[in-house]
Structures are given as C-alpha cells and as structure tokens.
Write a protein that holds these residues in place. Sequence first.
Motif, PDB file in Angstrom:
ATOM      1  N   GLN A 166       0.808  -1.225   0.000  1.00  0.00           N
ATOM      2  CA  GLN A 166       0.000   0.000   0.000  1.00  0.00           C
ATOM      3  C   GLN A 166       0.840   1.273   0.000  1.00  0.00           C
ATOM      4  N   ALA A 167       2.168   1.125   0.046  1.00  0.00           N
ATOM      5  CA  ALA A 167       3.027   2.299  -0.158  1.00  0.00           C
ATOM      6  C   ALA A 167       2.790   2.876  -1.548  1.00  0.00           C
ATOM      7  N   TYR A 168       2.319   2.046  -2.472  1.00  0.00           N
ATOM      8  CA  TYR A 168       2.001   2.523  -3.822  1.00  0.00           C
ATOM      9  C   TYR A 168       0.830   3.495  -3.777  1.00  0.00           C
ATOM     10  N   ALA A 169      -0.187   3.160  -2.973  1.00  0.00           N
ATOM     11  CA  ALA A 169      -1.315   4.082  -2.807  1.00  0.00           C
ATOM     12  C   ALA A 169      -0.889   5.343  -2.061  1.00  0.00           C
ATOM     13  N   VAL A 170       0.036   5.191  -1.115  1.00  0.00           N
ATOM     14  CA  VAL A 170       0.561   6.355  -0.405  1.00  0.00           C
ATOM     15  C   VAL A 170       1.286   7.278  -1.380  1.00  0.00           C
ATOM     16  N   GLY A 171       2.052   6.692  -2.301  1.00  0.00           N
ATOM     17  CA  GLY A 171       2.743   7.490  -3.303  1.00  0.00           C
ATOM     18  C   GLY A 171       1.776   8.252  -4.199  1.00  0.00           C
ATOM     19  N   TYR A 172       0.718   7.567  -4.637  1.00  0.00           N
ATOM     20  CA  TYR A 172      -0.312   8.221  -5.460  1.00  0.00           C
ATOM     21  C   TYR A 172      -0.966   9.348  -4.672  1.00  0.00           C
ATOM     22  N   LEU A 173      -1.214   9.094  -3.383  1.00  0.00           N
ATOM     23  CA  LEU A 173      -1.821  10.102  -2.514  1.00  0.00           C
ATOM     24  C   LEU A 173      -0.918  11.336  -2.388  1.00  0.00           C
ATOM     25  N   ILE A 174       0.378  11.112  -2.161  1.00  0.00           N
ATOM     26  CA  ILE A 174       1.317  12.235  -2.032  1.00  0.00           C
ATOM     27  C   ILE A 174       1.401  13.018  -3.339  1.00  0.00           C
ATOM     28  N   ALA A 175       1.453  12.293  -4.469  1.00  0.00           N
ATOM     29  CA  ALA A 175       1.491  12.970  -5.768  1.00  0.00           C
ATOM     30  C   ALA A 175       0.249  13.822  -5.974  1.00  0.00           C
ATOM     31  N   ALA A 176      -0.908  13.299  -5.544  1.00  0.00           N
ATOM     32  CA  ALA A 176      -2.156  14.064  -5.673  1.00  0.00           C
ATOM     33  C   ALA A 176      -2.137  15.304  -4.790  1.00  0.00           C
ATOM     34  N   GLY A 295      -9.925   8.257  -2.860  1.00  0.00           N
ATOM     35  CA  GLY A 295      -9.805   6.871  -3.306  1.00  0.00           C
ATOM     36  C   GLY A 295      -8.568   6.190  -2.758  1.00  0.00           C
ATOM     37  N   ASN A 296      -7.451   6.906  -2.713  1.00  0.00           N
ATOM     38  CA  ASN A 296      -6.215   6.323  -2.217  1.00  0.00           C
ATOM     39  C   ASN A 296      -6.236   6.126  -0.697  1.00  0.00           C
ATOM     40  N   CYS A 297      -6.967   6.992  -0.005  1.00  0.00           N
ATOM     41  CA  CYS A 297      -7.160   6.760   1.432  1.00  0.00           C
ATOM     42  C   CYS A 297      -7.898   5.432   1.661  1.00  0.00           C
ATOM     43  N   GLY A 298      -8.869   5.151   0.801  1.00  0.00           N
ATOM     44  CA  GLY A 298      -9.566   3.862   0.894  1.00  0.00           C
ATOM     45  C   GLY A 298      -8.652   2.704   0.576  1.00  0.00           C
ATOM     46  N   ALA A 299      -7.776   2.871  -0.421  1.00  0.00           N
ATOM     47  CA  ALA A 299      -6.835   1.795  -0.770  1.00  0.00           C
ATOM     48  C   ALA A 299      -5.883   1.495   0.374  1.00  0.00           C
ATOM     49  N   ILE A 300      -5.409   2.540   1.045  1.00  0.00           N
ATOM     50  CA  ILE A 300      -4.503   2.359   2.180  1.00  0.00           C
ATOM     51  C   ILE A 300      -5.208   1.648   3.313  1.00  0.00           C
TER      52      ILE A 300
END
Length: 301
Positions: A166-176, A295-300
Amino acid sequence: MGHRFLTSLVPQKNQRVAGRPILEALRGLTWLQWMHFISGYIAWTADAIDFFSVSLSVTRLQQQFNRKTQDITTAITLTLLLRTAGAIIFGCLSDRFGRKWPLIVNLILISAIELGSGFVQTFKQFLGVRSLFGIAMGGVWGIASSNALENLPVEVRGLASGVLQQAYAVGYLIAALINLYLVPHVSAGWRSLFWTASGISLFAAVLRALLPESSVFIRVKANRVKDQTPLSRSRIFMHETKEMLKRHWLLCVYAILLMSGLNFLAHGSQDLYPTYLQVSKGLSDHNATVATIIGNCGAIA
C-alpha cells in the motif's frame, strides 16, 4: 500434479500460524529491521509518486504538447511496457551484488529521469524520458520488497507485505497532494510535480545509503564458493533458474496470470482516473484530484 497444486492453495482446518504471535514478533524487531523495512517502503512510495505524476498531469500535458489524451497516454503505455526489462536487469544485479547498491543506483536513475521529465520541450522528448523511466521503474519493486521483508521474522512477513504494497497508494496520494497544493500555485506548473518527485526519489536513495547491506544477502554471499568467476556464477544462476522453472512451472504460470489480472484492474482504473473524472464527469482539476486522494485513502485502509 495440477490437482495437488490447486488443493494446496486451500487452507486446511488443522493448519495454524507457526511461531510467535505477530504482536510479540513486532515487539522483537530491531531498529535495523525497522529501518530496512522503512527504506524499502519509502522507495516504493517514491516509485509511485514518479509514475502517477503523468496520470495527474494528462490535461496539462495535452495543453503543453497540443496532443490528444490517447497520445499522452502513450507515455504511460511505454512506461508499463518496459518495466519487465528493468525487473530483469535490476533483479539480476540485486542477486549478484546485493540489495543496497543496486537499489541506490536504481533510485538515483529514477531521480535523474524524473528531473529530466520536467525539462522536456517536445512530445518526443517526453516519450523518450518516460520510456527510460519504465526501465528504471521496473527495478524498484523487487529490490525494495526484498530489502524490506527478507530480514523480518516469518511471523510478520504477511502483514508487512500488505503494508508495503500500500506504499504505492501512499505514493499516489502524495502525488495528488502535490498536484493539489503546489502545481496550481507555481509558475512551473506541471513540471514542479516531476521535480518534487525527483527530490523524493533522491531522498529514498540517500536513506538506503545510510543503512548496511541486507544480512540475509550477506549470509548467502558467504556461502558462495570463493573461487567462482563471474562467468561461472552466471552459469550457476541460469542452471538454478531452469531447475526452478522445471519444478515450479505451474506456480509461475499461476503467479503470472494472477498478477496480470491484478495489474489490468489496477492500471485500468487508476492511471486515467483523474482524466476520466474531468472529461466524462465534468469535475474540475481540483475536485478530480480531491476524489483521487479520497480513493487512495480507501486503498490504504
């Protein structure tokens, strides 16, 4: 053989988790085990920031290069297409030279390529640097996951691997978040997202450089025959790979099909999600980015 393989995937009633409870195992982790996990986590996070920088910038890139959406997404396709090459190259380097320096070199290359992505002036230049990024991107997951997980006790690897993924979702979240709070307010525009991502990748490389080599790799290296030449080690590696495929070919096919399906779902839904919200649903760039963050908060979770 196929029947035995399929039934082995079903947990048996008399099976139980061996060893210590997870919480007890977590309390027993050393600071170095924690730092190896954290460095792998940050490397995977940085990789996601670098990749999703394009997804969050599609409409701005359209305006920059005067291209259609499908033209811009060619950059995403090339990146994903060339990941396999990077996985093979850096995977072999990691098995030969360790988890530390191949990952450091990998992250520095990504940092340089991401920096270059923010300086391109033509669409062909953009496609070129994103193709190179695909090769570098393919190397991160294998080394970062080995770096993060192989020194952990068996009891916590399942939990740790889920958190790491889920670090991948964290990365998407930070990019957003960068796209929401930085990009609209600086003159560099979309380029600032790529430059910030470059700095985060460089930070991940520096963090890994401060830590020692994986103790598991050191033990494996110590067990190697000292008088082996690079050529003989390559032959042994190829022989062991062939033997592995002979013995576990069905498991390999299953893993490839599983990951192909998961990647189809993931990249088919994530990569153009902000663009989909803007074009098909009429959301503003700001609101599309906010929806991506939710959405990424949900993924995490």
